[in-house]
Design a protein around this motif. Structure first.
Motif, PDB file in Angstrom:
ATOM      1  N   VAL A   1       4.707  -3.287   5.684  1.00  0.00           N
ATOM      2  CA  VAL A   1       4.941  -4.024   6.920  1.00  0.00           C
ATOM      3  C   VAL A   1       6.363  -4.572   6.827  1.00  0.00           C
ATOM      4  O   VAL A   1       6.664  -5.376   5.938  1.00  0.00           O
TER       5      VAL A   1
ATOM      6  N   LEU B   1       8.382   5.265   9.406  1.00  0.00           N
ATOM      7  CA  LEU B   1       7.678   4.890  10.635  1.00  0.00           C
ATOM      8  C   LEU B   1       6.995   6.116  11.235  1.00  0.00           C
ATOM      9  O   LEU B   1       5.855   6.038  11.698  1.00  0.00           O
TER      10      LEU B   1
ATOM     11  N   ASP C   1       3.772   6.879   9.858  1.00  0.00           N
ATOM     12  CA  ASP C   1       2.795   5.790   9.989  1.00  0.00           C
ATOM     13  C   ASP C   1       2.502   5.108   8.652  1.00  0.00           C
ATOM     14  O   ASP C   1       1.417   4.556   8.450  1.00  0.00           O
TER      15      ASP C   1
ATOM     16  N   ILE D   1       5.139  -0.179   9.262  1.00  0.00           N
ATOM     17  CA  ILE D   1       5.021  -0.758  10.606  1.00  0.00           C
ATOM     18  C   ILE D   1       6.120  -1.799  10.774  1.00  0.00           C
ATOM     19  O   ILE D   1       6.275  -2.709   9.951  1.00  0.00           O
TER      20      ILE D   1
ATOM     21  N   ALA E   1      -0.436  -6.005  11.928  1.00  0.00           N
ATOM     22  CA  ALA E   1      -0.046  -4.937  11.000  1.00  0.00           C
ATOM     23  C   ALA E   1      -0.775  -5.071   9.666  1.00  0.00           C
ATOM     24  O   ALA E   1      -1.145  -4.070   9.042  1.00  0.00           O
TER      25      ALA E   1
END
Length: 351
Positions: free
Chosen positions: A292, A304, A307, A310, A322
């Motif tokens: 995060v 990013l 995935d 975040i 998150a």
């Protein structure tokens, strides 16, 4: 061939480990430590742990404004280059040490090797962004960690001697991971694998902005469970001067800065990592721990896209969302194959 390598900050020491090993197999390397990171836990311990040769020169620049710090480095580095007469000056990343080394070399017409070239946050309020742009535009060799970095340089009409070679930090993680597994810090702190959060916060955009910092700390106080924070000296001093009591945050373990191997152990075993560090974002990806990022933008956009990371800025609710988001499980090798350092030294040698 003689190469003068400029180092000054924690991420650069880590990157230098594998590259220095390759350079010294066939060439002469002179290491200059600017002293930008001067706390023993942020500097000396990395040379010891990563088996990096002791610096040939230590400038002891220490803290100061960006202008003062860079100017002091520039003056001293220029003297060293004139004395050593290297074939190349090698710089890493985007710190004031990077810029000072690049400026000194360019003025003396010494070719510059920039490792981790082409990164862009597109936020020129960040000193790192200015440093990396200027360094890229005066470098002879530009070694990029990703395709995105190559594309960024192409948009700025930099195409000569630009290579996507992968990331030297991945080399370092691959080399040191087994050693890091022997760390006793998890046991010393009473931590259980995948049952704690790891925190790092040091960027000025957060620490110098009371509203952002308060929002981040508010989120930390609402994240349930154990949170471990190896605190940066500058962050610690800033919070102390602001009268902020971190002891009031439930479940938070604030510890002094730690070495690379201990940090790698915590990163690998954390449930999630909350950070504003570019290097930690990558290390999180390398050890397959969800990240995060407490910034409004990131240079590591690939994380990013996968995935695995975040972007939340300093928004309390976004941070909490998150933290609760499902963990990602697929981490394709987007940062090279672990032999980036060998590729870099071969390309320089063959020039």
């Amino acid at each position: 061939m003689k190469i003068v390598t400029i180092l000054g900050a924690r991420p650069q020491f880590i990157k230098a480990g594998p590259v220095s090993r390759e350079i010294r197999k066939q060439h002469t390397e002179i290491i200059v430590h600017t002293g930008q990171h001067y706390d023993a836990n942020m500097s000396d311990i990395f040379f010891e742990e990563l088996n990096i040769p002791k610096p040939d020169y230590h400038l002891n620049v220490g803290s100061g404004s960006h202008g003062v710090q860079t100017a002091n480095m520039l003056t001293s580095i220029e003297e060293i280059i004139l004395k050593e007469e290297p074939d190349y000056v090698l710089v890493y990343g985007d710190t004031n040490s990077t810029l000072a080394g690049a400026l000194a070399a360019s003025k003396l017409h010494i070719p510059i090797v920039h490792i981790e070239a082409g990164l862009r946050s597109f936020n020129k309020k960040m000193p790192e962004e200015v440093n990396r742009i200027l360094t890229d535009h005066v470098s002879e060799f530009l070694f990029c960690p990703t395709d995105t970095a190559v594309q960024n340089l192409e948009k700025e009409n930099i195409t000569k001697n630009v290579f996507n070679v992968g990331d030297v930090m991945y080399d370092a993680v691959m080399y040191n991971q087994d050693i890091a597994d022997k760390s006793t810090l998890m046991n010393d702190l009473g931590l259980t694998e995948k049952e704690f959060y790891l925190i790092t916060v040091h960027r000025a955009e957060n620490t110098e902005d009371p509203e952002r910092m308060n929002n981040i700390l508010d989120a930390f106080s609402k994240v349930e469970g154990t949170k471990v924070w190896p605190i940066h000296p500058r962050t610690k001093n800033k919070l102390k001067s602001s009268g902020i009591d971190l002891d009031a945050i439930p479940g938070l373990k604030v510890i002094e800065p730690i070495g690379y191997l201990d940090m790698l152990s915590l990163e690998k075993n954390a449930k999630k990592i909350l950070t504003d560090s570019g290097g930690v974002q990558k290390e999180a990806y390398f050890v397959k721990t969800p990240c995060v990022t407490l910034r409004d933008e990131t240079e590591w956009v690939e994380t990013l896209h996968q995935d695995a990371n975040i972007l939340v800025g300093a928004d309390t609710e976004k941070i909490l969302e998150a933290v609760q988001a499902p963990c990602h499980s697929d981490y394709p090798p987007i940062f090279g194959d672990g032999n980036t350092s060998e590729k870099i030294v071969k390309m320089i040698s063959d020039k």
